[in-house]
Design a protein around this motif. Structure first.
Motif, PDB file in Angstrom:
ATOM      1  N   ALA A 105      64.586  37.652  65.680  1.00 17.61           N
ATOM      2  CA  ALA A 105      65.964  37.763  66.822  1.00 17.61           C
ATOM      3  C   ALA A 105      66.568  35.805  67.334  1.00 17.61           C
ATOM      4  N   GLN A 106      65.832  35.928  67.827  1.00 17.08           N
ATOM      5  CA  GLN A 106      65.178  34.402  68.561  1.00 17.08           C
ATOM      6  C   GLN A 106      64.980  33.304  67.574  1.00 17.08           C
ATOM      7  N   ALA A 107      64.427  33.314  66.990  1.00 12.17           N
ATOM      8  CA  ALA A 107      64.295  32.915  65.758  1.00 12.17           C
ATOM      9  C   ALA A 107      65.468  32.595  65.188  1.00 12.17           C
ATOM     10  N   ILE A 108      65.811  33.637  64.465  1.00 17.37           N
ATOM     11  CA  ILE A 108      67.380  33.200  64.032  1.00 17.37           C
ATOM     12  C   ILE A 108      68.181  32.888  64.296  1.00 17.37           C
ATOM     13  N   VAL A 109      68.323  32.719  65.978  1.00 14.11           N
ATOM     14  CA  VAL A 109      69.392  31.818  66.546  1.00 14.11           C
ATOM     15  C   VAL A 109      69.148  30.257  66.244  1.00 14.11           C
ATOM     16  N   ASN A 110      67.985  30.686  66.629  1.00 12.96           N
ATOM     17  CA  ASN A 110      67.367  28.685  66.914  1.00 12.96           C
ATOM     18  C   ASN A 110      66.975  28.524  66.019  1.00 12.96           C
ATOM     19  N   SER A 111      67.201  28.695  64.488  1.00 19.18           N
ATOM     20  CA  SER A 111      66.881  28.292  63.335  1.00 19.18           C
ATOM     21  C   SER A 111      68.189  27.930  62.802  1.00 19.18           C
ATOM     22  N   GLN A 112      69.245  28.694  63.104  1.00 19.22           N
ATOM     23  CA  GLN A 112      70.362  29.101  62.615  1.00 19.22           C
ATOM     24  C   GLN A 112      71.228  28.299  62.989  1.00 19.22           C
ATOM     25  N   THR A 113      71.380  27.914  64.576  1.00 24.22           N
ATOM     26  CA  THR A 113      71.791  26.806  65.596  1.00 24.22           C
ATOM     27  C   THR A 113      71.840  25.708  65.152  1.00 24.22           C
ATOM     28  N   ALA A 114      70.705  25.449  64.529  1.00 23.96           N
ATOM     29  CA  ALA A 114      70.141  24.331  64.633  1.00 23.96           C
ATOM     30  C   ALA A 114      71.042  23.660  62.610  1.00 23.96           C
ATOM     31  N   GLU A 115      71.093  24.008  62.048  1.00 19.59           N
ATOM     32  CA  GLU A 115      71.127  24.776  60.595  1.00 19.59           C
ATOM     33  C   GLU A 115      72.984  24.011  60.835  1.00 19.59           C
ATOM     34  N   ILE A 116      73.347  24.765  61.269  1.00 19.19           N
ATOM     35  CA  ILE A 116      74.787  24.761  61.294  1.00 19.19           C
ATOM     36  C   ILE A 116      74.892  23.465  61.835  1.00 19.19           C
ATOM     37  N   SER A 117      74.322  22.258  63.009  1.00 17.96           N
ATOM     38  CA  SER A 117      75.093  20.850  62.807  1.00 17.96           C
ATOM     39  C   SER A 117      74.562  20.412  61.569  1.00 17.96           C
ATOM     40  N   LEU A 118      73.412  20.388  61.524  1.00 21.96           N
ATOM     41  CA  LEU A 118      72.801  20.091  59.921  1.00 21.96           C
ATOM     42  C   LEU A 118      73.644  19.936  58.347  1.00 21.96           C
ATOM     43  N   MET A 119      74.489  21.343  58.676  1.00 25.48           N
ATOM     44  CA  MET A 119      75.512  21.454  57.691  1.00 25.48           C
ATOM     45  C   MET A 119      76.603  20.665  58.093  1.00 25.48           C
ATOM     46  N   ALA A 120      77.071  20.807  59.105  1.00 27.89           N
ATOM     47  CA  ALA A 120      78.142  20.112  59.512  1.00 27.89           C
ATOM     48  C   ALA A 120      78.661  18.481  59.626  1.00 27.89           C
ATOM     49  N   GLY A 121      76.822  18.035  59.861  1.00 25.32           N
ATOM     50  CA  GLY A 121      77.469  16.674  59.773  1.00 25.32           C
ATOM     51  C   GLY A 121      76.998  16.661  58.117  1.00 25.32           C
ATOM     52  N   MET A 122      76.855  17.312  57.367  1.00 23.72           N
ATOM     53  CA  MET A 122      76.657  16.889  55.149  1.00 23.72           C
ATOM     54  C   MET A 122      78.223  17.314  55.517  1.00 23.72           C
TER      55      MET A 122
END
Length: 203
Positions: free
Chosen positions: A162-179
């Protein structure tokens, strides 16, 4: 020691050994527990992320979005397998009496509608990229919200995932927002049906 005393002691010894074995046996999560609900609900949630990524990978999209979609597909398929493995070990089916995510507002969990999923096949490649990024941001926001169930499960391996999901998906949200911003597209704030602790979740 006479035979009569042995006759009295044997049942006591057997019960003591049985109690010892019971205490040392692994205690698996039970039906209705936070760990089981998390595993079932997140498997279904991940399945749609994989579906969205597969739709996009069939289109002639940019290299960076293709790499992102491929990474999301591989990661979430692996986690689907991991959570399915837990349910097998726990002796529980993939679905209980209620279907996964029963009673939830699926839009508020970031789930895309059928029409949104299918639009990835019909939009122009550039618009399909934008649609995918928007849908996956919402989907990841919902995934982070749902991971809270796993973080409160009390089961170490579930809490780690669950913590890995929070960490990775939070990072990907920022990446996709930049895209999205690079493509001149707006980034929505929060989830359609709600937000984390009453506060909008920003990219």
């Amino acid at each position: 020691m006479n035979r009569k005393l042995w006759t009295l002691l044997i049942p006591v010894v057997i019960l003591g050994l049985a109690a010892l074995v019971y205490r040392q046996a692994p205690r698996f999560p039970q039906e209705g527990s936070a760990a089981v609900i998390f595993a079932r609900d997140m498997r279904l949630h991940h399945a749609q992320a994989a579906e969205l990524s597969l739709h996009l990978l069939e289109r002639p999209v940019s290299k960076e979005v293709r790499l992102l979609a491929g990474d999301i597909l591989v990661t979430q398929e692996a986690q689907i397998g991991q959570m399915g493995g837990w349910l097998d070990i726990w002796g529980l089916p993939f679905s209980g009496r209620q279907a996964p995510m029963a009673g939830m507002n699926r839009l508020s969990m970031g789930m895309a509608t059928d029409a949104q999923v299918n639009s990835l096949d019909t939009l122009s490649p550039r618009q399909a990229e934008i649609q995918y990024l928007r849908l996956m941001i919402q989907h990841h926001r919902g995934g982070v919200l749902m991971a809270g169930q796993g973080l409160k499960s009390g089961v170490p391996q579930v809490e780690v995932l669950a913590q890995a999901i929070v960490n990775s998906q939070t990072a990907e949200i920022s990446l996709m927002a930049g895209m999205l911003r690079q493509r001149g597209a707006a980034v929505a704030v929060g989830l359609p049906g709600g937000s984390m602790n009453g506060m909008p979740m920003k990219p």
